[in-house]
Design an enzyme around this catalytic site. Structure first.
Site, PDB file in Angstrom:
ATOM      1  N   GLY A  65     -18.792 -68.306  -6.116  1.00 14.74           N
ATOM      2  CA  GLY A  65     -17.856 -67.201  -6.292  1.00 14.74           C
ATOM      3  C   GLY A  65     -16.401 -67.587  -6.098  1.00 14.74           C
ATOM      4  O   GLY A  65     -15.540 -67.210  -6.886  1.00 14.74           O
ATOM      5  N   ASP A 154     -20.235 -70.724   1.648  1.00 18.20           N
ATOM      6  CA  ASP A 154     -20.670 -69.375   1.988  1.00 18.20           C
ATOM      7  C   ASP A 154     -21.466 -69.351   3.292  1.00 18.20           C
ATOM      8  O   ASP A 154     -22.220 -68.430   3.534  1.00 18.20           O
ATOM      9  CB  ASP A 154     -21.520 -68.801   0.838  1.00 18.20           C
ATOM     10  N   ASN A 155     -21.327 -70.394   4.108  1.00 19.96           N
ATOM     11  CA  ASN A 155     -22.075 -70.386   5.374  1.00 19.96           C
ATOM     12  C   ASN A 155     -21.258 -71.079   6.457  1.00 19.96           C
ATOM     13  O   ASN A 155     -20.382 -71.906   6.170  1.00 19.96           O
ATOM     14  CB  ASN A 155     -23.438 -71.059   5.191  1.00 19.96           C
ATOM     15  N   CYS A 213     -23.767 -62.845   1.180  1.00 17.24           N
ATOM     16  CA  CYS A 213     -23.544 -61.971   0.026  1.00 17.24           C
ATOM     17  C   CYS A 213     -24.851 -61.375  -0.475  1.00 17.24           C
ATOM     18  O   CYS A 213     -24.894 -60.241  -0.946  1.00 17.24           O
ATOM     19  CB  CYS A 213     -22.887 -62.756  -1.105  1.00 17.24           C
ATOM     20  N   CYS A 359     -16.910 -59.349  22.592  1.00 15.88           N
ATOM     21  CA  CYS A 359     -16.087 -60.183  21.710  1.00 15.88           C
ATOM     22  C   CYS A 359     -16.596 -59.942  20.296  1.00 15.88           C
ATOM     23  O   CYS A 359     -17.010 -58.835  19.965  1.00 15.88           O
ATOM     24  CB  CYS A 359     -16.147 -61.658  22.128  1.00 15.88           C
TER      25      CYS A 359
END
Ligand SMILES: [Zn+2]
Length: 401
Positions: A65, A154-155, A213, A359
């Site tokens: 993406g 993406d990780n 995603c 947190c």
């Protein structure tokens, strides 16, 4: 009729990441002069800037993406060598946002599909494919060949890995991430005075608290916008113009159509870019991101916290995240005392009072709970899963990041 007189202003210059001697042998062909004419006529770019682009080597981590718009525009802009790392195949669910690939590419390797599209856009550039998963074993060798790294992963494991190897190698890491309707970008470059990813996120969130995603969804165009912002930053670093997004995080909310800029602080205690670093080579990132904290800290669930709030119980809720995170999202009624200040400011809290600490994910607050217990607080609890779990299970209006 409204007439607007164009005003040409000269933008601020900064030093290019491409050393001057790298462009001394580079020329532009007749075709290239034509292809890049819209760049060349701008006094901030000229042939000089275009030669820097031609000399530049940029690595995109991921051809998904964020990597799609980044690779397309970097190729179009004339970046001389474009590297891509990915190991995946094109899947039908990718096509809603990964515009490097088409329907005919389903089932093909993403990098083969990317190469075809990119060399059609610009046959003059070199495309280097790294058909593998970026790992602790190969990352330093791969990154070494490039001037700027565009992180489109993406990780968390890959993000920490790409951050660390960029810090070790002294290369700018142009970061981007997307979640549903929101995204953010910044340039991590401790060598140019800014923080690194670990300065902001010293520890990863618990793996099960982080939807990707595929689980949470993403508006297809959103990585397009964030990936293009990463590309603009990359081009600026190469040409040497404007103010790079170093020490600033740009957050974009597509539903509200707002861009917010948050100042980022460098952490002098950072284990990779701080004053006394303790990490000098890639670690085991899967273990780092999957490792759970021990259970020696008394905890409270987000559901229990909600019950206490509804019952109007008396307690103090302390948020130990950084001010920029507090700006992104907060639990109503929480008092901000960043983890680094908690020892100094513990006296602001009453020792006989119940204190609940939170947190982002529960790790930093666990540290704060240990510290407060050492200082004589008897009724202090860690909010398990942090504000992220609060947002997921109790109040979805609190933004997740
Ligand atoms: Zn750092």
């Amino acid at each position: 009729m409204l007439r607007v007189r164009p005003v040409l202003t000269y933008v601020e210059m900064h030093e290019s990441v491409i050393a001057e001697e790298r462009i001394s042998d580079i020329g532009l062909t007749k075709d290239e002069l034509q292809r890049y004419s819209r760049h060349l006529i701008m006094p901030e770019v000229t042939a000089e800037g275009q030669k820097r682009l031609k000399a530049a080597r940029v690595l995109c981590i991921g051809a998904g993406g964020l990597g799609s718009p980044a690779a397309l525009y970097l190729a179009a802009a004339g970046v001389g060598k474009l590297g891509l790392v990915d190991f995946d195949h094109v899947d039908l669910t990718n096509l809603q946002r990964q515009i490097l690939h088409g329907t005919k590419d389903i089932g093909r390797s993403k990098l083969q599909s990317a190469r075809e599209r990119l060399s059609d856009i610009n046959p003059d550039i070199e495309i280097e494919l790294h058909e593998c998963r970026l790992s602790s074993e190969n990352a330093e060798r791969i990154v070494a060949d490039y001037d700027v790294i565009v992180d489109g992963s993406d990780n968390f494991a890959t993000r920490y890995l790409s951050n660390d190897v960029c810090v070790f190698a002294g290369k700018p890491n142009v970061y981007g991430s997307v979640f549903r309707f929101e995204g953010q970008t910044t340039v991590f470059a401790p060598q140019l005075g800014g923080p690194c990813y670990r300065c902001l996120f010293p520890e990863p969130p618990p793996p099960e608290s982080v939807p990707n995603c595929a689980q949470a969804g993403v508006l297809g165009v959103l990585p397009g916008i964030i990936g293009m912002l990463q590309t603009i930053e990359t081009i600026k670093l190469i040409v040497g113009i404007g103010e790079p997004l170093i020490g600033r995080l740009l957050h974009f909310d597509a539903l509200k159509v707002t861009f917010r800029e948050l100042k980022l602080r460098r952490d002098p205690q950072c284990p990779v870019c701080g004053e006394n670093p303790t990490i000098f080579m890639p670690i085991d990132y899967d273990q780092f991101c999957g490792a759970r904290d021990d259970a020696s800290v008394p905890g409270i669930s987000v559901q229990e916290l909600k019950e206490k709030m509804d019952a109007r119980d008396s307690f103090e809720l302390i948020d130990v995240r950084e001010p920029f995170e507090f700006e992104i999202a907060r639990i109503s009624g929480a008092k901000l005392i960043p983890l680094g200040d908690i020892a100094e400011r513990a006296d602001e809290l009453q020792r006989e009072q119940t204190v609940i600490v939170h947190c982002h994910s529960g790790r930093r607050s666990a540290q704060a709970v240990r510290l407060l217990k050492q200082r004589g607080f008897a009724n202090v609890y860690n909010l398990e899963g942090g504000i992220d779990a609060w947002s997921e299970f109790i109040d979805p209006t609190v933004p997740r990041y």
